[in-house]
Design a protein around this motif. Structure first.
Motif, mmCIF file in Angstrom:
data_model
loop_
_atom_site.group_PDB
_atom_site.id
_atom_site.type_symbol
_atom_site.label_atom_id
_atom_site.label_comp_id
_atom_site.label_asym_id
_atom_site.label_seq_id
_atom_site.Cartn_x
_atom_site.Cartn_y
_atom_site.Cartn_z
ATOM 1 N N ALA A 241 41.761 11.845 90.420
ATOM 2 C CA ALA A 241 43.259 12.876 90.849
ATOM 3 C C ALA A 241 43.504 12.322 91.938
ATOM 4 C CB ALA A 241 42.262 14.076 91.285
ATOM 5 N N ILE A 242 42.869 11.168 92.292
ATOM 6 C CA ILE A 242 43.724 10.732 93.276
ATOM 7 C C ILE A 242 44.879 9.496 93.118
ATOM 8 C CG2 ILE A 242 43.778 8.729 95.818
ATOM 9 C CD1 ILE A 242 43.446 11.409 96.801
ATOM 10 N N PHE A 243 44.690 9.009 92.259
ATOM 11 C CA PHE A 243 45.607 7.617 91.283
ATOM 12 C C PHE A 243 46.612 8.952 90.962
ATOM 13 C CE2 PHE A 243 46.987 5.056 88.306
ATOM 14 C CZ PHE A 243 46.715 3.634 89.274
ATOM 15 N N THR A 244 46.146 9.675 90.311
ATOM 16 C CA THR A 244 47.122 10.120 89.197
ATOM 17 C C THR A 244 48.616 11.488 90.353
ATOM 18 O OG1 THR A 244 45.251 10.934 87.585
ATOM 19 C CG2 THR A 244 47.499 11.785 87.888
ATOM 20 N N LEU A 245 47.771 11.423 91.320
ATOM 21 C CA LEU A 245 48.778 11.801 92.155
ATOM 22 C C LEU A 245 50.011 11.485 92.967
ATOM 23 C CD1 LEU A 245 50.463 14.415 94.068
ATOM 24 C CD2 LEU A 245 48.565 14.103 95.448
#
Length: 253
Positions: A241-245
């Protein structure tokens, strides 16, 4: 300079993103209460790499922000926003590569074990591998996480599945007959260097291969977000999720 002077999202950027978030300022409950400041709070964590407990008071209680972030991760909201922003009409190039992310010691210890949480051992210690595909504009369109000791080729086929392309570029680590066949089945041309072990060599376009630097540049831009460059999250879901944001922000710039 105060915290509010370094917010990432402008009005136009937030306008594009907010349409894909359920709820608004009129909605009671965590799904609608000041979505913009909540997203900025997560971006502050992603950009600085700070612990959640150090979240500035202007964003509200850190534990509420973390629980909401984790809830959005479980519901796939971050990926839904990314998918809506990742709109690239250039279907000519698809460039594939991977990078290893060093994991902080606090990233270990999740209940399901390291392997289930995309953690492995490499020369640098505990780490995660990100497999990514970018388009000709140099922005990410697909990515996956594995433990760092996992190979690149097994992840390449699902990474490019369903993504149209005329040319697929990758380095020599992806020189495998079955992957080249998958590319051919897509109606695309594989631009992958022949490894010395290959018995039957195929044509290799060195001029097109120069475009492969776009995926390396994309990784470099993503690693400017400190929470991407070092993994602190115990679960693969939250790190993804961090990477996706961070990947979403590249599309908004």
């Amino acid at each position: 300079m105060g915290v509010l002077d370094r917010l990432i999202l402008g009005d136009e950027q937030w306008g594009r993103m907010s349409r894909h978030i359920i709820g608004d300022e009129r909605t009671r409950g965590s799904s609608g209460r000041d979505n913009r400041m909540f997203v900025e709070a997560v971006l502050w964590i992603v950009r600085t790499g700070s612990p959640w407990r150090d979240l500035p008071d202007v964003f509200g209680p850190w534990n509420s922000a973390f629980r909401r972030f984790s809830c959005w991760s479980a519901k796939g909201i971050w990926h839904r926003i990314f998918a809506a922003m990742a709109d690239d009409g250039d279907f000519e190039y698809l460039i594939v590569d991977s990078t290893i992310i060093r994991a902080h010691q606090r990233a270990s210890g999740a209940k399901k074990g390291a392997e289930d949480q995309a953690l492995g051992r490499s020369r640098g210690g505990l780490s995660t591998k990100i497999h990514m595909a970018v388009r000709g504009l140099g922005n990410p369109v697909a990515f996956r996480l594995t433990a760092s000791h996992r190979g690149d080729v097994p992840q390449a086929a699902p990474l490019i599945a369903g993504l149209p392309a005329q040319v697929v570029l990758a380095d020599g680590a992806y020189d495998a007959a079955h992957f080249c066949q998958i590319i051919a089945d897509k109606g695309a041309t594989a631009v992958i260097p022949n490894t010395p072990q290959r018995a039957s060599r195929y044509p290799f376009d060195r001029h097109l291969y120069r475009e492969r630097h776009l995926v390396e540049c994309c990784f470099s831009r993503l690693k400017q977000f400190r929470r991407v460059a070092t993994r602190f999250e115990k679960t693969a879901r939250n790190y993804l999720a961090i990477f996706t944001l961070a990947a979403t922000i590249l599309w908004l710039r």
